[in-house]
Motif scaffolding. Structure first.
Motif, short mmCIF file in Angstrom:
data_model
loop_
_atom_site.label_atom_id
_atom_site.label_comp_id
_atom_site.label_asym_id
_atom_site.label_seq_id
_atom_site.Cartn_x
_atom_site.Cartn_y
_atom_site.Cartn_z
N VAL A 62 22.14 55.87 3.79
CA VAL A 62 22.28 56.04 2.35
C VAL A 62 21.75 54.84 1.57
O VAL A 62 21.56 54.91 0.36
CB VAL A 62 23.75 56.33 1.95
N VAL A 63 21.53 53.73 2.27
CA VAL A 63 20.89 52.54 1.68
C VAL A 63 20.00 51.93 2.75
O VAL A 63 20.27 52.07 3.95
CB VAL A 63 21.93 51.49 1.19
N PRO A 64 18.92 51.21 2.36
CA PRO A 64 18.03 50.63 3.38
C PRO A 64 18.75 49.69 4.34
O PRO A 64 18.48 49.70 5.55
CB PRO A 64 16.98 49.88 2.53
N GLU A 65 19.69 48.89 3.80
CA GLU A 65 20.41 47.95 4.66
C GLU A 65 21.46 48.63 5.53
O GLU A 65 22.08 47.97 6.37
CB GLU A 65 21.06 46.84 3.82
N GLY A 66 21.62 49.94 5.36
CA GLY A 66 22.56 50.69 6.18
C GLY A 66 21.92 51.37 7.37
O GLY A 66 22.58 52.11 8.09
N ARG A 67 20.63 51.14 7.57
CA ARG A 67 19.96 51.71 8.74
C ARG A 67 20.40 51.00 10.02
O ARG A 67 20.65 49.80 10.01
CB ARG A 67 18.44 51.60 8.59
N ILE A 68 20.45 51.74 11.10
CA ILE A 68 20.69 51.13 12.40
C ILE A 68 19.46 50.33 12.82
O ILE A 68 19.56 49.25 13.37
CB ILE A 68 21.02 52.20 13.46
N SER A 69 18.29 50.89 12.52
CA SER A 69 17.02 50.23 12.82
C SER A 69 16.06 50.49 11.67
O SER A 69 16.30 51.37 10.82
CB SER A 69 16.42 50.77 14.12
N HIS A 70 14.95 49.78 11.66
CA HIS A 70 13.95 50.00 10.62
C HIS A 70 13.33 51.39 10.71
O HIS A 70 12.73 51.87 9.75
CB HIS A 70 12.85 48.94 10.73
N GLU A 71 13.47 52.06 11.86
CA GLU A 71 12.81 53.35 12.08
C GLU A 71 13.73 54.54 11.80
O GLU A 71 13.40 55.67 12.14
CB GLU A 71 12.28 53.43 13.52
N ASP A 72 14.88 54.30 11.19
CA ASP A 72 15.82 55.38 10.91
C ASP A 72 15.38 56.24 9.73
O ASP A 72 14.70 55.76 8.80
CB ASP A 72 17.21 54.81 10.58
N VAL A 73 15.83 57.48 9.72
CA VAL A 73 15.64 58.38 8.59
C VAL A 73 16.56 57.92 7.45
O VAL A 73 17.66 57.43 7.68
CB VAL A 73 15.96 59.83 8.99
N GLY A 74 16.08 58.09 6.21
CA GLY A 74 16.88 57.67 5.07
C GLY A 74 17.00 58.74 4.00
O GLY A 74 16.24 59.72 3.98
N ILE A 75 17.97 58.54 3.12
CA ILE A 75 18.15 59.41 1.96
C ILE A 75 18.59 58.57 0.76
O ILE A 75 19.33 59.02 -0.10
CB ILE A 75 19.14 60.56 2.29
#
Length: 338
Positions: A62-75
């Motif tokens: 839900v936020v860029p800093e909430g990704r597990i990795s840089h390659e995660d899907v986002g919204i």
């Protein structure tokens, strides 16, 4: 008809069967922009062709800093809607319903930037120490989940799941091992639940469809949440209108977990019975007989299939044959399935 292949309804959304593709991170956004790629389309659509009743996409940040990795899907941006909408249109063509798992990794984010958590405690010796979230950070994160839910609706998803398991941010607030706060978000289990409570309230202001929650029902540590704590959280979620609890386990702190067929089922069944709330069973469910037993004995309402669906996109067809069940084929495949 077997129970596995019977329909089930959640808040006016009917699944054609009880087989769910479990959320599984693919780490495949090669441009690191959180956008759906051709791989994701092939990956998810093939399982819809294979006749899974519900396709749940991977943890979606839900936020860029909430990704597990840089390659995660986002919204986290309106630019993500188009790709997700296109994906949903394809999945719906094969009769599948679609779900999105809204997520924030918290201290388990493996990113170059700063990461955030309820308390400044690293996951492990080689992990980055997170920044303790301020109340403003908490408020902004709750809004990010709300905005993500609104985008999910625009993208055409049928179901939202909140990722409160595996030691990610929601789980970090819930667990006494990762939440050492001294304000209204820490301390008692009522306070530790406050973040989840406010998050559910916010999401429900923009989302009227089925709302699931995945939680870690066992933290595999004597200092973690007890079964009584988990049942308390489940009861609170029921009061707030959560439609199903997806019962996983672990990931809060490093732990050795003994895995065997159905190893997470006991607590899944307990939550279903004690909290009077539908549950989803997940974890080394590999055969049709195993899945049917879980459902017939009222141990869960859905079965979530992970690795078995990675091995075989047509797992539903394979277990239908195993259970002597006739599974309708996409018309292109009828001559091979009959």
């Amino acid at each position: 008809m077997t129970k596995l292949f019977s329909p089930i309804e959640f808040n006016r959304v009917e699944l054609k069967n009880r087989i769910v593709m479990s959320p599984m991170c693919m780490y495949s956004c090669v441009e690191q922009d959180g956008k759906i790629t051709p791989f994701h389309e092939t990956h998810y659509i093939s399982r819809a062709v294979g006749q899974a009743g519900l396709i749940m996409t991977e943890a979606t940040a839900v936020v860029p800093e909430g990704r597990i990795s840089h390659e995660d899907v986002g919204i986290w941006d309106d630019e993500h809607i188009e790709g997700l909408k296109r994906l949903n249109e394809q999945l719906h063509r094969y009769g599948a319903k679609t779900g999105i798992q809204l997520a924030h990794a918290g201290r388990k984010a493996r990113l170059d930037s700063e990461i955030f958590a309820p308390s400044p405690l690293a996951f492990g010796e080689s992990s980055k120490t997170p920044v303790e979230m301020t109340k403003a950070d908490i408020s902004n994160t709750i809004k990010a989940f709300k905005d993500g839910a609104e985008r999910a609706q625009k993208a055409g998803f049928d179901i939202i799941e909140l990722h409160g398991a595996h030691g990610y941010l929601i789980n970090q607030f819930l667990s006494p091992m990762t939440n050492k706060r001294h304000d209204e978000y820490g301390g008692s289990r009522k306070n530790r639940y406050r973040f989840m409570s406010q998050l559910i309230e916010a999401v429900k202001t923009v989302w009227e469809g089925p709302l699931f929650a995945r939680i870690s029902t066992n933290e595999y540590d004597p200092n973690g949440n007890t079964l009584d704590d988990i049942l308390y959280f489940a009861g609170q979620m029921k009061q707030q209108g959560i439609d199903l609890i997806d019962c996983s386990s672990g990931g809060v702190v490093p732990a050795a977990v003994k895995r065997y067929p159905g190893y997470q089922l006991k607590r899944c069944e307990t939550i279903k019975q004690e909290a009077s709330l539908p549950t989803g069973a997940v974890g080394l469910i590999t055969t049709g007989i195993q899945a049917e037993e879980i459902l017939q004995n009222d141990r869960a309402d859905l079965v979530l299939i992970g690795r078995a669906l990675l091995r075989n996109p047509y797992w539903a067809k394979a277990v239908a044959d195993e259970l002597n069940e006739t599974l309708p084929a996409p018309h292109q495949y009828e001559r091979g399935w009959q």
